[in-house]
Design an enzyme around this catalytic site. Structure first.
Site: not given
Lengths: 282, 282
Positions: A150, A228, A261
């Site tokens: 991320s 996600d 995620h």
């Protein structure tokens, strides 16, 4: 520079250790974690994979949740997990305490805007100070790669692309692919770098990738979950893909239906990433 | 009985899901987590490994930190991680809020002492109510095994030994081997069961093991780290070994130099435990 051992745990025959040290670059005390696979010592040195975590994380998330140790032990990889921002009471946080700026959200940039410029120099910390410490204190081979998740995926891509001579390979899980063009990135880059968007460009991996010489680009692996929640608004891997196509770079962009995620996603594909790096670190 | 889905994450091709449900046994709302390996459905049912966690834990620790999913997916094992106590504002906690009694520390007993007897019926919850829910809502084969860590290792051994017809195999990481003879256990058993130590005996796996018929005892695997800070005062695996010897039971007690009490230890040997259970669940 000296290191203070915080804790150590034997895992898969090697050692997970957490250290504290004074950071001249960030002007505060920093913490990192390292995994030393079994059998590594002065006579048997190992390559290093640097891991950069995402928003709200510190050095612990990857080490506790990524399920990386079995493969790291088998492959003989040292893994270093950095913190995601400077820390301490004197370090300025987001004015409203938001999770996506300030503490836990350094975005791996060198801040130029007060008061953040006093401590938020995470680009230089990851690029120079932390590797210098690792090289001084641990039996490293000299070869290194970089990965992250991320915000940390963004960091890994930016660090890796801007220092392609230093990194044998680059990978990322669900990276923020173009922080100049998403809400998380726009907030962070404005806060750390100010309003001149020209200064943002050197921290945008999609923009950097478009200008990268294909022959000098380290091998690139990106894994993205298609369930996600941040995919469309914040992550935008299609911008990386477009830049790779423009530059003629063979980006491996794997898209995985159903994955989100979280570290459940990372732990499902970390073995693949470690093997990818080990191959290029050999 | 109905289940409320709290969250789900795809992991290693299967699904990690958390559920909430009303517990008649514990008289409160309970939470559990389940891992469903890939390919499991009504036509392809799978055996279940019940996992019991230790002091301060809930259903999340194992699922986030044990690194069990890759092997569980390969072996086709469903894993159910229970909570460690009843929960809710109406549930009595330790009077001083200690970590080793009350919330997060149910010790897998049926409490008889007020006020804990109103909710702390974790033995019946794990033995009857939770499996009934699992059997009703998920594609289970009917075969099951049990494992756990520390207080949960104690729970797994007690549940498994007292219900040897229900469990194909039993394992534990660093179990509290004899709660009638260690500070954690003495505090908990006094609080939940009162001062009559005769009532404690049915919750002491070392005492139970000494009276177990070797031919009816499920296969037993114990892993213990030798750098575990709780080894000598709280865990005492030598008492289990002595009972196994007395009863002529082939206990597998593996002692691992350097490993501590953490999930770094569990994650290092979870694959071995899953293969052990899968062999006996086949």
């Amino acid at each position: 520079m000296s290191l203070e051992l915080i804790s150590k745990n034997k895992v898969h025959g090697g050692w997970h250790k957490r250290y504290r040290h004074e950071s001249a670059v960030n002007n505060c005390t920093m913490t990192f974690a390292i995994y030393l696979p079994p059998g590594v010592d002065e006579s048997q040195r190992a390559p290093v994979l640097y891991w950069l975590s995402g928003l709200t994380c510190n050095d612990e998330n990857f080490m506790q949740k990524a399920a990386a140790f079995k493969s790291a032990a088998e492959l003989g990889l040292i893994i270093v997990a950095a913190d995601t921002s400077p820390r301490g009471e004197q370090v300025a946080d987001d004015k409203e305490g938001a999770y996506d700026f300030g503490l836990g959200a350094g975005f791996y940039v060198n801040a130029t805007q007060a008061p953040y410029d006093q401590h938020y120099q995470m680009y230089d910390y990851i690029n120079e100070e932390l590797p210098a410490l690792i090289n001084e204190h641990f039996p490293v081979s000299g070869k290194q790669s970089i990965s992250g998740h991320s915000m940390g995926g963004h960091g890994a891509l930016v660090l890796g692309l801007r220092n392609s001579d230093k990194f044998a390979s680059i990978s990322a899980f669900a990276p923020i692919a173009s922080p100049t063009r998403c809400p998380w990135g726009e907030k962070a880059l404005t806060g750390y770098l100010g309003n001149d968007k020209q200064t943002w460009r050197e921290y945008d991996s999609s923009l950097l990738l478009a200008e990268t010489n294909a022959e000098q680009c380290p091998p690139l692996l990106i894994s993205q979950g298609l369930a996600d929640d941040f995919l469309q608004q914040q992550l935008k891997p299609e911008l990386l893909q477009a830049s790779a196509d423009e530059a003629g770079i063979a980006l491996i962009l794997e898209q995985h239906p159903g994955y989100d995620h979280s570290y459940f996603f990372i732990s499902s594909f970390i073995d693949q990433h470690l093997r990818f790096h080990a191959k290029h670190l050999a």
